[in-house]
Design an enzyme around this catalytic site. Structure first.
Site, PDB file in Angstrom:
ATOM      1  CB  SER A 136      -0.871  -0.034   1.262  1.00  0.00           C
ATOM      2  OG  SER A 136      -1.633   1.143   1.373  1.00  0.00           O
ATOM      3  CE  LYS A 162      -4.642  -0.045   0.198  1.00  0.00           C
ATOM      4  NZ  LYS A 162      -5.348  -0.851   1.222  1.00  0.00           N
ATOM      5  CE  LYS A 164      -4.088   3.665   2.197  1.00  0.00           C
ATOM      6  NZ  LYS A 164      -5.319   3.054   2.715  1.00  0.00           N
ATOM      7  CG  ASP A 189      -7.770   2.101   0.463  1.00  0.00           C
ATOM      8  OD1 ASP A 189      -8.918   2.580   0.557  1.00  0.00           O
ATOM      9  OD2 ASP A 189      -7.186   1.539   1.426  1.00  0.00           O
ATOM     10  CD  GLU A 214      -8.795  -1.098   0.472  1.00  0.00           C
ATOM     11  OE1 GLU A 214      -7.807  -1.304  -0.260  1.00  0.00           O
ATOM     12  OE2 GLU A 214      -8.725  -1.196   1.709  1.00  0.00           O
ATOM     13  CG  ASP A 239     -10.591  -1.221   4.755  1.00  0.00           C
ATOM     14  OD1 ASP A 239     -10.904  -1.754   5.829  1.00  0.00           O
ATOM     15  OD2 ASP A 239      -9.505  -0.611   4.619  1.00  0.00           O
ATOM     16  CE  LYS A 263      -7.444  -2.660   6.530  1.00  0.00           C
ATOM     17  NZ  LYS A 263      -7.618  -1.190   6.558  1.00  0.00           N
ATOM     18  N   GLY A 291      -4.102  -4.446   5.806  1.00  0.00           N
ATOM     19  CA  GLY A 291      -3.040  -4.134   6.766  1.00  0.00           C
ATOM     20  C   GLY A 291      -3.370  -2.862   7.516  1.00  0.00           C
TER      21      GLY A 291
END
Ligand code: OSB
Ligand code: MG
Length: 370
Positions: A136, A162, A164, A189, A214, A239, A263, A291
């Site tokens: 990430s 991934k 952000k 994400d 995400e 998520d 998670k 994570g």
């Protein structure tokens, strides 16, 4: 029979190797709670994923400390359990506080597996000896910096990237990564940074062949995600919105996502993870392990859990050195050049916690029980 004789709670603060920025802000330090359960001369470790600020979730290290100290640990102390799958039910009188519940429940699983002398993955029914690892990558100050970070992670072997995203940092960065690195496995994400009014803008990501987007919309929303999924070619992954198995069931019933990030901390621990995992498998929905900038203790749990069969996509479970130098465990979690992590084979989570490092990072310490 697992006897819970004593519990130790700690608040730790550790500097991050490099800052981590999401749509809700930039972070340079990780504050976290460690839980240790002791019984029959053995101990099990759990790590609480709650953060210092209520930005990703309502739970924080402060609320988790309160819930663990006043409600959760007292419900376990002095008790005997046939199996750690009974622990979540023993905490059910307490509403919410999933992250706090998970921390102590996961410590019980570690303790149980150590009593059996088996790696946690075997106790869970895991099916693989290595797991696929992804990274990430946070929001950066410039596209050049982003490309530099992505280049480094791809060179290290990670199987998917991934990034952000947030309004103003989305299509441009994705376009730049595709232009420079071609057909790599890529996803984004948003950590709840958009609204349904942005559906047209988010559809501009469709041509880039992302694995998924995400949590584009609000942290507690399912209905708008279902509507957005109908308007996007790209798969929506949830998520934040799935904070319990019940909400996972609602998300699948509504068609709010095509992929689920699991998670364990977000949904109350390992037993709930197994239930959500099985539920998704029954609907043909793949899951992957998220994570939360965990230390090696939480990371080791995540690795064992990722061996369950429906964890078919690379997770946000990466090498220790991306986060903490040194980590709290030795040896640290390493990623091989093929982008996989070996599942520890020792008893329990199978990693060695370095007591002096834990002590040095500890800002509060509480012992409950005998
Ligand atoms: O949304 O997945 C997230 C970290 C903290 C809080 C939320 C998230 C994340 C990450 C980092 O994406 C995953 C990791 O590398 O641990
Ligand atoms: Mg996320």
């Amino acid at each position: 029979m697992m006897h819970v004789e004593r519990a130790e709670l700690r608040v730790l603060r550790l500097p991050l190797v490099r800052f981590f920025e999401t749509s809700f802000g930039r972070q340079h330090e990780r504050e976290l709670i460690l839980v240790r359960l002791l019984g029959d001369g053995l101990s099990g470790w759990g790590e609480c994923v709650a953060e210092a600020d209520p930005y990703y979730s309502a739970e924080t290290t402060t609320t988790a400390w309160y819930a663990l100290r006043d409600y959760l640990v007292p419900r376990l102390l002095g008790r005997r359990f046939e199996h750690p799958a009974e622990v979540y039910a023993a905490l059910s009188q307490v509403r919410g506080h999933q992250m706090a519940k998970a921390a102590v429940e996961m410590a019980a699983w570690d303790l149980h597996a150590r009593r059996l002398g088996l790696p946690l993955s075997k106790v869970l029914g895991g099916v693989r000896a290595r797991i696929a690892s992804g990274v990430s990558v946070g929001i950066q100050d410039s596209i050049e910096q982003l490309l530099e970070q992505v280049a480094k992670e791809l060179a290290a072997g990670y199987q998917r990237i991934k990034i952000k995203v947030k309004p103003g940092w989305d299509v441009g960065p994705v376009e730049a990564i595709r232009a420079r690195f071609g057909d790599v496995r890529l996803m984004v994400d948003a950590n709840a940074a958009y609204t349904l009014d942005d559906a047209g803008h988010l559809a501009a990501l469709d041509p880039f062949g992302l694995m998924m987007i995400e949590q584009p919309l609000d942290y507690d929303d399912l209905a708008d995600h279902a509507e957005l999924q109908r308007r996007l070619a790209t798969a929506v992954c949830l998520d934040e919105s799935i904070d319990s198995v019940a909400h996972g069931r609602a998300a699948l019933a509504l068609g709010a996502c095509r992929v689920v990030n699991i998670k364990p901390g977000r949904i109350g621990g390992i037993r709930e993870t197994m239930r959500l995992h099985d539920l998704c498998a029954g609907h043909g929905i793949p899951v992957w392990h998220g994570g939360m900038l965990e230390t090696g203790i939480g990371r080791a749990h995540n690795i064992h859990i990722s061996t369950l069969p429906n964890f078919t996509l690379p997770g946000d479970v990466a090498a220790s050195k991306r986060y903490f130098q040194p980590d709290l465990i030795e040896p640290g979690i390493e990623v091989d050049p093929d982008g996989t992590i070996e599942v520890p084979t020792g008893p329990g989570i199978g990693v060695t916690v370095i007591d002096e490092r834990v002590a040095a990072a500890t800002h509060a310490h509480l012992v409950l029980g005998s």
